[in-house]
Write an enzyme that holds these catalytic residues in place. Structure first.
Site, PDB file in Angstrom:
ATOM      1  N   MET A   1       0.839  -1.191   0.000  1.00 43.20           N
ATOM      2  CA  MET A   1       0.000   0.000   0.000  1.00 43.20           C
ATOM      3  C   MET A   1       0.871   1.237   0.000  1.00 43.20           C
ATOM      4  SD  MET A   1      -3.017   1.138   2.669  1.00 43.20           S
ATOM      5  CE  MET A   1      -4.027  -0.264   2.203  1.00 43.20           C
ATOM      6  N   GLY A   2       0.646   2.105  -0.961  1.00 44.50           N
ATOM      7  CA  GLY A   2       1.406   3.338  -1.047  1.00 44.50           C
ATOM      8  C   GLY A   2       0.547   4.536  -0.686  1.00 44.50           C
ATOM      9  N   TYR A   4      -0.915   6.718  -2.616  1.00 48.42           N
ATOM     10  CA  TYR A   4      -2.082   6.926  -3.463  1.00 48.42           C
ATOM     11  C   TYR A   4      -2.669   5.633  -4.029  1.00 48.42           C
ATOM     12  CZ  TYR A   4      -1.168  11.924  -3.388  1.00 48.42           C
ATOM     13  OH  TYR A   4      -0.985  13.218  -2.973  1.00 48.42           O
ATOM     14  N   GLY A   5      -1.917   4.547  -3.981  1.00 45.07           N
ATOM     15  CA  GLY A   5      -2.403   3.328  -4.614  1.00 45.07           C
ATOM     16  C   GLY A   5      -2.183   2.084  -3.781  1.00 45.07           C
ATOM     17  N   LYS A  22      -2.871  -2.798  -9.828  1.00 42.49           N
ATOM     18  CA  LYS A  22      -2.791  -1.609  -8.978  1.00 42.49           C
ATOM     19  C   LYS A  22      -4.067  -0.790  -9.106  1.00 42.49           C
ATOM     20  CE  LYS A  22       0.392   2.177  -7.818  1.00 42.49           C
ATOM     21  NZ  LYS A  22       1.700   2.793  -8.134  1.00 42.49           N
ATOM     22  N   ASP A 115      10.855   8.899  -7.231  1.00 42.12           N
ATOM     23  CA  ASP A 115      10.689   8.007  -6.073  1.00 42.12           C
ATOM     24  C   ASP A 115      11.704   6.862  -6.136  1.00 42.12           C
ATOM     25  OD1 ASP A 115       9.519   7.293  -3.663  1.00 42.12           O
ATOM     26  OD2 ASP A 115       7.917   6.128  -4.585  1.00 42.12           O
TER      27      ASP A 115
END
Length: 239
Positions: A1-2, A4-5, A22, A115
């Site tokens: 889990m990031g 935004y996604g 995703k 990133d």
């Protein structure tokens, strides 16, 4: 889990291959959907063997999803802490150069990753892969970085090649510290703690924007090549 996604490992029922599925986090609303769409558009342009391929995109229950190539391998963190690998200066900068060749492809297409952290650089059978383009953008694109954001965030998120070099400067330091053995509890800077050649120190200072930074990936690759051409110093640790 990031941020935004959310990414899932799945299996394509027709090809039987593993994939990454995703989706945008529902709590991020339209911003999450917009970023996922941007990621899909960028991946569709990035035909490179060391970057995941975009296979498909679809909408399920109103939420957009991407289907991407699954890159199996180890992160540098896995190599260091699970397998006990250590990196000499030469080995660290050789790995940096391998990553830079992928980054060069991005920058040539006018894209910055933004990133390039340890979890997003995968090592498999002697080849590096760059994954997770959720924060990637076009060079010069308007992005959500504010003047009151912490300096670290602004340097990592700038829509300029410098942001990728800054992140990779920290990535390289992580490699170099794998062979470091502290001799005291006194807190010191990396320049005091690490036994580095003058060229390595100069390159890192420019990547970390402590000195006038690199503006173009070719300049950085040229300097790394010069370092790698030097006679190997007598250092502890090896890859």
């Amino acid at each position: 889990m990031g941020s935004y996604g959310i990414a899932y490992k799945g299996r394509d029922l027709h090809t039987k291959r593993f994939v990454v599925v995703k989706q945008a986090r529902r709590t991020k609303g339209e911003d999450g959907r917009r970023l996922l769409q941007r990621e899909a558009d960028l991946l569709a342009r990035l035909r490179h063997p060391q970057i995941p391929r975009l296979y498909d995109r679809f909408v399920e229950r109103g939420q957009p999803h991407l289907v991407m190539e699954y890159i199996e391998g180890e992160t540098v963190e896995d190599l260091i802490f699970k397998r006990g690998v250590t990196y000499t200066e030469q080995a660290a900068f050789q790995l940096l150069r391998d990553v830079l060749m992928v980054v060069c492809h991005l920058h040539t297409l006018g894209i910055v990753h933004r990133d390039l952290r340890i979890p997003n650089i995968i090592w498999r059978n002697g080849t590096v892969f760059v994954i997770d383009f959720g924060l990637a953008c076009r060079i010069g694109e308007s992005v959500d970085v504010r003047d009151d954001d912490p300096v670290e965030k602004r340097l990592r998120r700038e829509p300029h090649p410098r942001s990728d070099f800054y992140a990779l400067g920290h990535f390289t330091l992580f490699l170099l510290y794998s062979a470091y053995e502290p001799i005291s509890d006194e807190e010191k800077s990396w320049e005091e703690e690490l036994d580095l050649s003058s060229n390595a120190r100069r390159i890192l200072r420019k990547m970390l924007q402590l000195d006038a930074p690199y503006d173009h990936v070719d300049e950085l690759i040229d300097d790394v090549d010069q370092l790698l051409a030097e006679p190997i110093r007598n250092q502890a640790g090896a890859l």
